[in-house]
Design an enzyme around this catalytic site. Structure first.
Site, short mmCIF file in Angstrom:
data_model
loop_
_atom_site.label_atom_id
_atom_site.label_comp_id
_atom_site.label_asym_id
_atom_site.label_seq_id
_atom_site.Cartn_x
_atom_site.Cartn_y
_atom_site.Cartn_z
N GLN A 196 0.65 -10.42 -7.56
CA GLN A 196 0.70 -10.55 -6.11
C GLN A 196 -0.70 -10.46 -5.54
OE1 GLN A 196 2.97 -10.21 -3.26
NE2 GLN A 196 1.36 -9.66 -1.84
N THR A 197 -1.08 -11.38 -4.67
CA THR A 197 -2.39 -11.27 -4.03
C THR A 197 -2.38 -11.96 -2.68
OG1 THR A 197 -4.75 -11.78 -4.27
CG2 THR A 197 -3.20 -13.34 -5.25
N ARG A 198 -3.17 -11.43 -1.78
CA ARG A 198 -3.40 -12.08 -0.49
C ARG A 198 -4.90 -12.32 -0.29
NH1 ARG A 198 -4.00 -6.58 1.37
NH2 ARG A 198 -5.41 -6.70 3.16
N HIS A 202 -11.17 -13.13 -8.46
CA HIS A 202 -12.46 -13.22 -9.13
C HIS A 202 -12.26 -12.92 -10.62
CE1 HIS A 202 -14.36 -13.70 -5.27
NE2 HIS A 202 -13.69 -12.65 -4.83
N HIS A 205 -9.99 -10.01 -11.71
CA HIS A 205 -8.56 -10.26 -11.54
C HIS A 205 -8.02 -11.12 -12.69
CE1 HIS A 205 -10.00 -9.81 -7.25
NE2 HIS A 205 -9.12 -8.84 -7.37
N ARG A 292 -3.33 -0.50 -7.21
CA ARG A 292 -3.71 0.69 -6.44
C ARG A 292 -3.67 0.32 -4.95
NH1 ARG A 292 -8.18 3.24 -4.22
NH2 ARG A 292 -8.42 5.46 -4.69
N HIS A 294 -1.22 -0.75 -3.15
CA HIS A 294 -0.52 -2.02 -3.02
C HIS A 294 0.02 -2.20 -1.60
CE1 HIS A 294 1.91 -5.33 -4.89
NE2 HIS A 294 2.64 -5.11 -3.81
N ALA A 295 -0.29 -3.36 -1.00
CA ALA A 295 0.18 -3.72 0.35
C ALA A 295 -0.19 -2.67 1.39
CB ALA A 295 1.69 -3.95 0.35
#
Length: 509
Positions: A196-198, A202, A205, A292, A294-295
């Protein structure tokens, strides 16, 4: 290993359910007395209801289910569900329980028919408590009190006409049914770890997800948010271009797919992490990385974190027996320059830790802002090029200067003339323009001003009422607020302060 069953045991693909009667539903839609045009957030929610991403939901929460989710993080039948999915409206005049209503996109595209089973005025104060204990600065609570309507409509989708219309990246907008079919038909894709990413990805990741896939003997699904994220996040067009480059960097034995998730994030920390895990299970993923914080939307105005760094991992772990997806806690990856390799921070000695290097998000933004070098060990040149195109150095960005002061000794006319002259003296590559309220009356609007700024223009708004320019997205600086002035200041001293400020911010070099 079999692909995990959807949450609740069955994928609620409403589009597939109603595909054979689409013409009939369109005819029925035209006859409905009441139709609602959906907001951007509601469109995101409805898309995931229709395609099964929100299984077992088949509509917007009824009042009973809403109350149960708020109080217990469960639907009334006991199924785990942590985020209220609500259809908010400003009024319910003329609507009644049992009635079917139409749901529109852009006031013209029929999306679905909903049968009302609940109409109520929620206790927003109570709802706000589930997000960071009611902190009114939390993005979900700001939406709740500043944007959401005062009434909620609950009900089942009785007619799924079509998914919301998109025009971009169609090859990457896979539904849960489509991804599940791909995983089932492709050798080696029975184990899939979702990321999950917003934010842009790089090298760290990529290393993190590659290691996660190798540890489970599976593949990677890059599953970024392209609905609504945190205000100020990098736009999804820039991010998708980055993701398209990144998936080409994985080795053949650890392949990666890219699929876009049209979700409206609430930035709900631990509760949102559980929600994200449920959604990835519905999309057919066997594993999900929980990071870490998260959201987490960061800190409030007091500098306090909305959530603890490991709240999300701990809450998801507490529900492991009810989730049919395995959680992989994020392991920080760092770079050892002497060995030219990435390592997990918990796998090296204290002496080695002292030799590692990292670039934080703030440091990256500053490097982009000042046009500084971004090393290849941190990110791929193709990725950096994309980021620089969308986030050029400040000396290649536009800006807006406006006024907010009541010092009668300062002439706005002379300040405007002086600023224009000073700006022209500094730069011959930037277009400069003075605007005033008449320009807005004659057709200019905030979006056009934003476009000017994005095109590297320097603008001066020659008014003290900032109403017309309050929605400028970036690089708007106000003399009297952002640039402080004193009673004793004359035009020349204010001009010097503005120029020094812009030089400090790297608009002029």
């Amino acid at each position: 290993m079999a692909i995990p069953k959807p949450h609740g045991g069955e994928l609620k693909d409403l589009i597939a359910r109603d595909a054979s009667k689409k013409a009939e539903l369109l005819s029925k839609f035209d006859t409905l007395e009441h139709k609602i045009n959906l907001s951007e957030r509601q469109i995101c929610d409805l898309e995931l209801i229709l395609n099964g991403g929100f299984s077992p939901l088949t509509g917007f929460l009824s009042e009973d289910n809403y109350n149960s989710v708020i109080e217990k993080s469960r639907l009334t039948d006991g199924t785990l569900w942590t985020i209220p999915i609500t259809l908010d409206v400003s009024n319910v005049d003329g609507l009644k329980v049992g009635e079917e209503i139409g749901l529109f996109q852009d006031n013209e595209i029929p999306i679905a028919i909903l049968k009302i089973d609940s109409l109520w005025k929620p206790n927003k104060q109570r709802e706000s408590l589930i997000f960071s204990k009611g902190d009114l600065e939390h993005p979900a609570n700001k939406y709740l009190f500043e944007q959401a309507g005062d009434f909620y409509i609950g009900g089942e989708i009785t007619g799924a006409i079509s998914l919301p219309k998109h025009y971009d990246y169609l090859e990457f907008r896979k539904t849960p049914s489509q991804l599940r079919a791909e995983f089932e038909s492709t050798e080696g894709w029975d184990k899939v770890v979702a990321f999950q990413t917003r934010n842009p990805m790089h090298r760290a990741h990529k290393e993190l997800t590659e290691r996660a896939a190798k540890n489970i003997g599976g593949k990677v699904l890059i599953h970024p948010v392209v609905g609504l994220t945190k205000p100020g996040d990098i736009d999804h067009h820039t991010r998708v271009k980055v993701y398209k480059e990144i998936i080409n960097k994985y080795p053949e034995d650890t392949q990666a797919k890219l699929s876009l998730l049209p979700i409206a994030m609430r930035m709900g920390g631990d509760l949102e992490a559980v929600w994200h895990a449920i959604i990835r299970q519905n999309y057919g993923c066997s594993h999900f990385i929980i990071g870490r914080s998260h959201a987490c939307p960061g800190t409030n105005s007091k500098g306090e974190e909305f959530y603890g760094p490991y709240d999300a991992q701990q809450l998801v772990a507490s529900y492991k027996d009810e989730l049919n997806i395995d959680i992989l806690p994020f392991r920080m990856i760092t770079y050892l320059p002497e060995e030219d390799r990435y390592v997990a921070i918990d796998e090296i000695t204290e002496e080695e830790k002292a030799k590692t290097v990292n670039i934080s998000g703030t440091q990256l933004r500053n490097k982009l802002k000042f046009g500084q070098d971004i090393p290849e060990w941190f990110s791929y040149p193709e990725v950096v090029k994309i980021l620089r195109q969308r986030n050029p150095a400040r000396y290649n960005q536009g800006f807006l200067i406006s006024y907010d002061f009541d010092n009668k000794n300062l002439s706005k006319t002379q300040l405007t003339n002086g600023l224009l002259s000073k700006f022209l003296e500094q730069s011959s590559t930037r277009f400069f323009k003075v605007i005033d309220s008449e320009d807005f009356v004659n057709g200019i609007d905030s979006q056009i001003v934003n476009d000017f700024i994005n095109a590297n223009s320097g603008l001066i708004f020659n008014e003290t009422d900032n109403g017309n320019v309050q929605y400028i997205e970036k690089n708007h600086y106000i003399i009297g607020k952002d640039i402080e002035i004193e009673e004793k200041d004359d035009v020349d001293s204010v001009l010097e302060k503005v120029l020094n400020f812009l030089k400090t911010e790297n608009f002029f070099v």
